[in-house]
Scaffold this motif. Structure first.
Motif, short mmCIF file in Angstrom:
data_model
loop_
_atom_site.label_atom_id
_atom_site.label_comp_id
_atom_site.label_asym_id
_atom_site.label_seq_id
_atom_site.Cartn_x
_atom_site.Cartn_y
_atom_site.Cartn_z
N GLY A 4 4.97 10.52 -6.26
CA GLY A 4 6.25 10.90 -6.46
C GLY A 4 7.07 10.88 -5.06
O GLY A 4 7.91 11.91 -5.10
N ARG A 5 6.92 10.19 -4.14
CA ARG A 5 7.52 10.27 -2.84
C ARG A 5 8.12 8.64 -2.36
O ARG A 5 8.17 7.85 -3.40
CB ARG A 5 6.65 10.52 -1.65
CG ARG A 5 5.91 11.98 -1.99
CD ARG A 5 4.90 12.00 -0.95
NE ARG A 5 5.08 12.51 0.47
CZ ARG A 5 4.56 12.13 1.40
NH1 ARG A 5 3.10 11.50 1.29
NH2 ARG A 5 4.86 12.33 2.67
N THR A 6 8.78 8.65 -1.28
CA THR A 6 9.39 7.25 -1.05
C THR A 6 8.46 6.61 -0.06
O THR A 6 7.59 7.16 0.61
CB THR A 6 10.76 7.39 -0.25
OG1 THR A 6 10.60 8.15 0.89
CG2 THR A 6 11.46 8.51 -1.31
N ARG A 7 8.63 5.05 -0.07
CA ARG A 7 7.90 4.36 1.16
C ARG A 7 7.98 5.00 2.48
O ARG A 7 7.01 5.01 2.99
CB ARG A 7 8.49 2.93 0.96
CG ARG A 7 7.44 2.18 2.27
CD ARG A 7 8.39 0.72 2.39
NE ARG A 7 8.22 -0.06 1.02
CZ ARG A 7 8.76 -1.35 1.10
NH1 ARG A 7 9.54 -1.85 2.14
NH2 ARG A 7 8.67 -2.34 0.33
N ASP A 8 9.32 5.43 2.78
CA ASP A 8 9.42 5.78 4.06
C ASP A 8 8.84 6.89 4.58
O ASP A 8 8.28 7.25 5.58
CB ASP A 8 10.92 6.16 4.29
CG ASP A 8 11.79 4.73 4.45
OD1 ASP A 8 11.21 3.77 4.62
OD2 ASP A 8 13.03 4.82 4.33
N ASP A 9 8.57 8.04 3.46
CA ASP A 9 7.75 9.05 3.64
C ASP A 9 6.13 8.63 3.95
O ASP A 9 5.75 9.49 4.90
CB ASP A 9 7.87 10.26 2.08
CG ASP A 9 9.09 10.65 2.01
OD1 ASP A 9 9.86 10.79 3.13
OD2 ASP A 9 9.28 10.64 1.02
N ASP B 281 4.38 9.42 7.49
CA ASP B 281 3.11 10.16 7.65
C ASP B 281 1.83 9.42 8.45
O ASP B 281 1.40 9.95 9.27
CB ASP B 281 2.53 10.51 6.28
CG ASP B 281 3.11 11.56 5.49
OD1 ASP B 281 3.83 12.02 6.20
OD2 ASP B 281 2.63 11.55 4.25
N PHE B 282 1.99 7.92 8.11
CA PHE B 282 1.03 7.26 8.84
C PHE B 282 1.51 6.78 10.18
O PHE B 282 0.62 6.46 11.04
CB PHE B 282 0.62 5.87 8.17
CG PHE B 282 -0.31 6.06 6.90
CD1 PHE B 282 -1.62 6.08 7.35
CD2 PHE B 282 0.10 6.19 5.79
CE1 PHE B 282 -2.79 6.07 6.21
CE2 PHE B 282 -0.87 6.02 4.68
CZ PHE B 282 -2.06 6.13 4.96
N ARG C 193 0.79 -1.48 -0.04
CA ARG C 193 0.03 -0.11 -0.10
C ARG C 193 0.83 1.33 0.11
O ARG C 193 0.44 2.16 -0.90
CB ARG C 193 -0.92 0.09 1.13
CG ARG C 193 -1.69 1.05 1.24
CD ARG C 193 -2.71 0.94 2.57
NE ARG C 193 -3.57 2.34 2.73
CZ ARG C 193 -4.40 2.59 3.97
NH1 ARG C 193 -4.18 1.46 4.87
NH2 ARG C 193 -4.72 3.68 3.97
N ALA C 194 1.85 1.19 0.87
CA ALA C 194 2.67 2.38 0.92
C ALA C 194 3.68 2.57 -0.45
O ALA C 194 3.58 3.92 -0.92
CB ALA C 194 3.92 2.35 2.18
N ASP C 195 3.89 1.60 -0.98
CA ASP C 195 4.60 1.67 -2.39
C ASP C 195 3.92 2.23 -3.34
O ASP C 195 4.31 3.13 -4.27
CB ASP C 195 5.13 0.43 -2.74
CG ASP C 195 6.18 -0.16 -1.90
OD1 ASP C 195 7.17 0.63 -1.20
OD2 ASP C 195 6.81 -1.31 -2.05
#
Length: 263
Positions: A207-212, A216-217, A198-200
């Protein structure tokens, strides 16, 4: 602490990934004889190899689609073929649909009900005779913190996971005179393949990274991070063990504090 798992017989439904797989690995490491069930033979083989690589005994595997009406009979037949009874049953199945209420169809509601509730009902019903032959038998269902603090746009799983709490509490009372304990573990946001996918997807769209995305979550979680599957599995393993012999009918959150309610 010795949790008393040596030689105990454990069936993990949904044991090929995430919290179910972590539970199987921890129980195996404690000395249990473990059978994991899932609908994907490939996922089962990969999970069994991964668990064996940790040093735990390689679990037995069973291909079984828990959304099918005969799933309970398949599980019971496999358990009784392997053992003459069953000590531990963990139902680590379920999922959610992220959607607004107006966009959900009857089919969405019914399919998710089958996955989240009826699959567990069928498994427990079919395996009761085996559990009655068990040593200090216990059932642990996997719920969700959302059952106590519903998430927006996840109304289907919010409703069904709350129903799982009701099932757990009711069964605990009904099965107490047979010596079978029933408890529920309610995870919060946990870093399982479901969440990483889901994050990917969100990261690609934004246009962000998984860690971003995961960061947030994590902001509304008091511990400010996702759980690992092993952290949730640790609670499952304790609740299923003889060490928790006076605990039944409970739903224990493992959610980093995200559910703020008193009950």
């Amino acid at each position: 602490m010795d949790l008393g798992y040596e030689g105990r017989r454990a069936l993990i439904v949904g044991g090929s990934y995430g919290i179910g797989k972590a539970t199987a690995a921890l129980m195996g490491a404690e000395g249990a004889d473990v059978l994991i069930a899932s609908r994907s033979a490939d996922n089962l083989a990969e999970a069994a190899d991964g668990i064996a690589a940790t040093g735990a005994e390689r679990p037995a595997t069973l291909v079984c689609d828990v959304t099918q009406p005969n799933a309970g009979h398949t599980l019971a037949a496999a358990a009784l073929e392997r053992w003459d009874g069953l000590d531990l049953l963990v139902t680590a199945v379920g999922g959610s649909i992220r959607s607004s209420f107006e966009d959900l169809t009857d089919e969405d509601w019914l399919n998710n009900y089958t996955f989240n509730i009826l699959s567990t009902v069928r498994a427990i019903r079919a395996l009761l005779p085996a559990l009655e032959k068990g040593d200090c038998p216990a059932i642990v269902t996997l719920g969700a913190a959302a059952s106590k603090m519903p998430y927006q746009h996840q109304i289907v799983s919010n409703v069904h996971k709350a129903g799982l709490l009701g099932l757990t509490k009711t069964l605990a009372a009904e099965l107490a005179d047979r010596g079978i304990r029933v408890n529920c573990v309610a995870p919060g946001r946990t870093l399982t393949p479901l969440w990483t996918r889901r994050a990917d997807k969100m990261a690609s769209e934004q246009g962000r990274t998984r860690d971003d995305i995961l960061g947030d979550f994590s902001k509304d979680i008091p511990l400010n991070r996702f759980a690992s599957a092993e952290e949730v599995a640790t609670m499952v393993v304790w609740l299923a063990s003889p060490r928790a012999s006076y605990v039944t009918g409970q739903t224990v959150n493992v959610d980093g504090g995200i559910a703020r309610g008193l009950l």
